[in-house]
Design a protein around this motif. Structure first.
Motif, PDB file in Angstrom:
ATOM      1  N   ASP A 159     -22.306  20.416  -3.084  1.00 23.68           N
ATOM      2  CA  ASP A 159     -20.960  20.913  -3.374  1.00 23.68           C
ATOM      3  C   ASP A 159     -20.366  19.886  -4.049  1.00 23.68           C
ATOM      4  O   ASP A 159     -20.588  18.980  -4.078  1.00 23.68           O
ATOM      5  CB  ASP A 159     -20.237  21.384  -2.122  1.00 23.68           C
ATOM      6  N   VAL A 160     -19.167  20.474  -4.613  1.00 22.71           N
ATOM      7  CA  VAL A 160     -18.428  19.547  -5.551  1.00 22.71           C
ATOM      8  C   VAL A 160     -16.892  18.847  -4.295  1.00 22.71           C
ATOM      9  O   VAL A 160     -16.738  19.741  -3.369  1.00 22.71           O
ATOM     10  CB  VAL A 160     -17.670  20.397  -6.463  1.00 22.71           C
ATOM     11  N   ARG A 161     -17.010  17.883  -4.565  1.00 22.15           N
ATOM     12  CA  ARG A 161     -15.975  17.292  -3.469  1.00 22.15           C
ATOM     13  C   ARG A 161     -15.111  16.183  -4.440  1.00 22.15           C
ATOM     14  O   ARG A 161     -15.388  15.597  -5.332  1.00 22.15           O
ATOM     15  CB  ARG A 161     -16.329  16.709  -2.410  1.00 22.15           C
ATOM     16  N   GLN A 162     -13.584  15.874  -3.891  1.00 20.44           N
ATOM     17  CA  GLN A 162     -12.775  15.064  -4.493  1.00 20.44           C
ATOM     18  C   GLN A 162     -13.154  13.813  -4.211  1.00 20.44           C
ATOM     19  O   GLN A 162     -13.619  13.185  -2.973  1.00 20.44           O
ATOM     20  CB  GLN A 162     -11.535  15.363  -4.170  1.00 20.44           C
ATOM     21  N   PHE A 163     -12.969  12.673  -5.080  1.00 21.78           N
ATOM     22  CA  PHE A 163     -13.606  11.182  -4.820  1.00 21.78           C
ATOM     23  C   PHE A 163     -12.488  10.463  -5.362  1.00 21.78           C
ATOM     24  O   PHE A 163     -11.997  10.517  -6.503  1.00 21.78           O
ATOM     25  CB  PHE A 163     -14.895  11.188  -5.812  1.00 21.78           C
ATOM     26  N   PRO A 191       0.718  -1.212   0.028  1.00 24.44           N
ATOM     27  CA  PRO A 191       0.045   0.014   0.096  1.00 24.44           C
ATOM     28  C   PRO A 191       0.999   1.226   0.100  1.00 24.44           C
ATOM     29  O   PRO A 191       0.430   2.402  -0.396  1.00 24.44           O
ATOM     30  CB  PRO A 191      -0.864  -0.122   1.060  1.00 24.44           C
ATOM     31  N   LYS A 192       2.043   1.245   0.556  1.00 24.01           N
ATOM     32  CA  LYS A 192       2.956   2.447   0.581  1.00 24.01           C
ATOM     33  C   LYS A 192       3.237   2.770  -0.680  1.00 24.01           C
ATOM     34  O   LYS A 192       3.318   4.058  -1.119  1.00 24.01           O
ATOM     35  CB  LYS A 192       4.466   1.989   1.463  1.00 24.01           C
ATOM     36  N   ILE A 193       3.166   1.973  -1.777  1.00 21.46           N
ATOM     37  CA  ILE A 193       3.581   2.330  -3.359  1.00 21.46           C
ATOM     38  C   ILE A 193       2.377   3.502  -3.576  1.00 21.46           C
ATOM     39  O   ILE A 193       3.002   4.645  -4.364  1.00 21.46           O
ATOM     40  CB  ILE A 193       3.542   1.119  -4.154  1.00 21.46           C
ATOM     41  N   TRP A 194       1.113   3.359  -3.111  1.00 23.60           N
ATOM     42  CA  TRP A 194       0.366   4.221  -3.471  1.00 23.60           C
ATOM     43  C   TRP A 194       0.116   5.641  -2.819  1.00 23.60           C
ATOM     44  O   TRP A 194      -0.213   6.616  -3.425  1.00 23.60           O
ATOM     45  CB  TRP A 194      -1.176   3.612  -3.682  1.00 23.60           C
ATOM     46  N   GLN A 195       0.905   5.557  -1.650  1.00 23.26           N
ATOM     47  CA  GLN A 195       1.286   7.015  -1.149  1.00 23.26           C
ATOM     48  C   GLN A 195       2.256   7.549  -1.599  1.00 23.26           C
ATOM     49  O   GLN A 195       2.470   8.759  -2.042  1.00 23.26           O
ATOM     50  CB  GLN A 195       1.389   6.539   0.298  1.00 23.26           C
ATOM     51  N   ALA A 196       3.293   6.787  -2.073  1.00 22.71           N
ATOM     52  CA  ALA A 196       4.624   7.306  -2.755  1.00 22.71           C
ATOM     53  C   ALA A 196       4.313   7.977  -4.105  1.00 22.71           C
ATOM     54  O   ALA A 196       4.524   9.088  -4.605  1.00 22.71           O
ATOM     55  CB  ALA A 196       5.520   6.228  -2.903  1.00 22.71           C
ATOM     56  N   GLY A 253       1.551   9.083  -5.017  1.00 24.13           N
ATOM     57  CA  GLY A 253       0.638  10.171  -4.932  1.00 24.13           C
ATOM     58  C   GLY A 253      -0.792   9.882  -5.152  1.00 24.13           C
ATOM     59  O   GLY A 253      -1.977  10.625  -5.409  1.00 24.13           O
ATOM     60  N   HIS A 254      -1.220   8.659  -5.495  1.00 16.93           N
ATOM     61  CA  HIS A 254      -2.447   8.113  -5.661  1.00 16.93           C
ATOM     62  C   HIS A 254      -3.315   8.227  -4.627  1.00 16.93           C
ATOM     63  O   HIS A 254      -4.467   8.784  -4.710  1.00 16.93           O
ATOM     64  CB  HIS A 254      -2.425   6.738  -6.351  1.00 16.93           C
ATOM     65  N   VAL A 255      -2.768   8.054  -3.361  1.00 18.12           N
ATOM     66  CA  VAL A 255      -3.798   7.984  -2.264  1.00 18.12           C
ATOM     67  C   VAL A 255      -4.246   9.300  -2.050  1.00 18.12           C
ATOM     68  O   VAL A 255      -5.481   9.628  -1.815  1.00 18.12           O
ATOM     69  CB  VAL A 255      -2.991   7.572  -0.736  1.00 18.12           C
ATOM     70  N   ASP A 256      -3.385  10.463  -2.326  1.00 16.74           N
ATOM     71  CA  ASP A 256      -3.854  11.802  -2.092  1.00 16.74           C
ATOM     72  C   ASP A 256      -4.402  12.550  -3.035  1.00 16.74           C
ATOM     73  O   ASP A 256      -5.254  13.254  -2.839  1.00 16.74           O
ATOM     74  CB  ASP A 256      -2.498  12.731  -1.465  1.00 16.74           C
TER      75      ASP A 256
END
Ligand code: ATP
Length: 490
Positions: A168-172, A81-86, A88-91
């Motif tokens: 409102d618009v939000r990020q998904f 899972p850390k791969i997706w933090q690195a 930028g996909h998680v954020d």
């Protein structure tokens, strides 16, 4: 002469026919259909699986087999899972979402605005369209979600039921997640990869060292990717489970834009080598660059619903490798023997959706022709190298030993090509059936075949029929169905 009707159909009508034809002839079925289907998930039928396999083979050969400095990889869908933090996909791997309070339907805010821009363009209000495009791009670049909502309100955008009552618009976030092993809470949360590229980055040194490649070199991969798309429409254009064909090309820092130009042109030539008209393609440079890129463009094709992305070419800098080095604590550097220096390579990526390419081929191939007797034939003019069935073998009739003779030819040719034997119905009907599948060649066996070993070879596109000796069949097929001839053009 046959009169082609394809171009007289509206885009919407053409697309409808392509979708129903795809189902009727075993190309694409809605997934779980007997349970009313599952949103934006599709299955490939007996002809679809062949076409998709051929597209992937054509891509693989052009990238891996023809380049000494590109090698393949097949990395797992689940990754740490850390791969997706690195990466930028998680954020930030998300789309702006908006709900309609009345209909309870969910939309992508930018897609609603894009549709409005199209409407303005159709009505000739070009200034308004351009202005709205620029305003939307500014909002997206600055992650200005209230700004997007204001644009929706100011332009009086309604949902499909006519309601303008918006949340409102939000990020998904578009990543699917699931649990690995039997761990409590979210401790074992893993993601289904939303792109295949990260599997290449984290294996970069494994591959480089074991393949003894020197920069510049590439790693290619074909595999499934998953995105929880907010609006899934346009058939297999936007799916939640799909397949990507990606190649990451590792270069010296500073050389990346030159390689970006190289791959941009080369990838377009790959498309054109399939005989698709050049005017159906265009490049679209990204005005707003992703966080990892210093140049990016889409190769767009004119689908029945407009010019849309089929492939992306991205100069991804050293962003991914640098971040993985940082997050893993492991060095991801390359020692350049010519420069006698260590560095993190820069990356140029080419990324194409196998399913989107499949849709492109279907849309490009679907043709309705009015024949001299006023009947309409539907013919799929699929490039012969990609066609699911290459040759249909048809005895004029079953009796008098014609079926046996046809079977013998089938048994001989099947080792080299996907062949289909068909003895049911009148010959004209059988030809139409093969036209609808897109089979480039039909071989008909008649009484004369028994006397002199000649058969009729019928060409799908021209419907021309020639009488040839059976001993010539293999050579003709080998020449015309050989991928090499097209690959040499790239
Ligand atoms: P889009 O803007 O259409 O969402 P993207 O810019 O997010 O696409 P990339 O992340 O660059 O797409 O993915 C590379 C390629 O993968 C695309 O050019 C497309 O062919 C394919 N692809 C991406 N998302 C999907 C999807 N949901 N369904 C089918 N193919 C997809």
């Amino acid at each position: 002469m046959a009169n082609q009707q394809k171009n007289t159909l509206s885009g919407e009508e053409l697309f409808k026919r392509v979708i129903s034809h795809a189902k009727e002839y075993g190309y694409v079925f809605p997934s779980s259909e007997i349970y009313e289907g599952l949103g934006a998930i599709y299955d490939y039928g007996q002809n679809g699986v062949e076409l998709k396999k051929n597209i992937k083979e054509y891509w693989w050969k052009s990238m891996v087999q023809l380049h000494e400095n590109i090698v393949g990889l097949d990395s797992a869908i689940f990754m740490h899972p850390k791969i997706w933090q690195a990466s930028g996909h998680v954020d930030s791997f998300s789309d702006p979402l908006i709900d309609n309070k009345d209909s309870k339907k969910r939309y992508r805010a930018d897609v609603l605005i894009e549709d409005k821009i199209l409407q303005y363009e159709r009505k000739g209000k070009t200034d308004k369209a351009t202005q709205l495009q620029l305003q939307m791009e500014a909002c997206l670049a600055n992650n200005d979600l209230p700004g997007l909502k204001t644009l929706i309100e100011e332009n009086e955008i309604a949902d499909e039921t006519g309601s303008k009552n918006w949340t409102d618009v939000r990020q998904f976030n578009l990543m699917f997640s699931t649990q690995m092993g039997s761990v409590a809470e979210n401790a074992g949360e893993v993601y289904l990869r939303p792109e295949t590229a990260q599997g290449i980055f984290v294996n970069f040194l494994n591959v480089q060292k074991t393949s003894r490649q020197k920069i510049p070199f590439g790693i290619a991969q074909i595999g499934k990717a998953f995105r929880n798309e907010i609006v899934a429409r346009q058939f297999i254009f936007r799916m939640r489970e799909f397949e990507q064909m990606e190649m990451q090309f590792f270069v010296r820092p500073g050389d990346e834009l030159q390689w970006y130009e190289y791959w941009k042109e080369k990838r377009l030539r790959w498309h054109l080598s399939l005989g698709i008209a050049p005017e159906k393609y265009k490049f679209h440079d990204h005005a707003k660059l992703a966080h990892y890129a210093n140049a990016a463009l889409d190769i767009e094709y004119e689908f029945p619903f407009g010019f849309k992305e089929v492939e992306g070419v991205h100069s991804r800098t050293d962003f991914d490798l640098k971040r993985h080095q940082e997050f893993s604590g492991k060095k991801l550097q390359y020692f350049d023997p010519e420069l006698n220096q260590n560095y993190i390579p820069f990356v140029v990526e080419t990324s194409i959706g196998a399913d989107r390419m499949f849709l492109l081929i279907l849309c490009n191939a679907y043709t309705e022709e009015t024949l001299e007797d006023n009947s309409v034939r539907v013919v799929m003019k699929i490039p012969p190298v990609l066609a699911p069935i290459k040759v249909a073998i048809l005895p004029l009739m079953k009796k008098d030993g014609l079926a046996e003779k046809a079977r013998a030819i089938f048994e001989d040719l099947k080792y080299s090509h996907m062949c289909q034997y068909d003895e049911k119905d009148a010959i004209g009907k059988r030809y139409r059936r093969q036209d609808a599948i897109g089979t480039p060649y039909c071989i008909t066996i008649d009484h004369q075949t028994l006397e002199d070993e000649t058969v009729t070879l019928r060409y799908r596109d021209s419907m021309e029929q020639v009488r040839i000796h059976t001993s010539q069949l293999k050579a003709i097929m080998a020449e015309e169905l050989n991928m090499d001839n097209l690959l040499r053009k790239i």
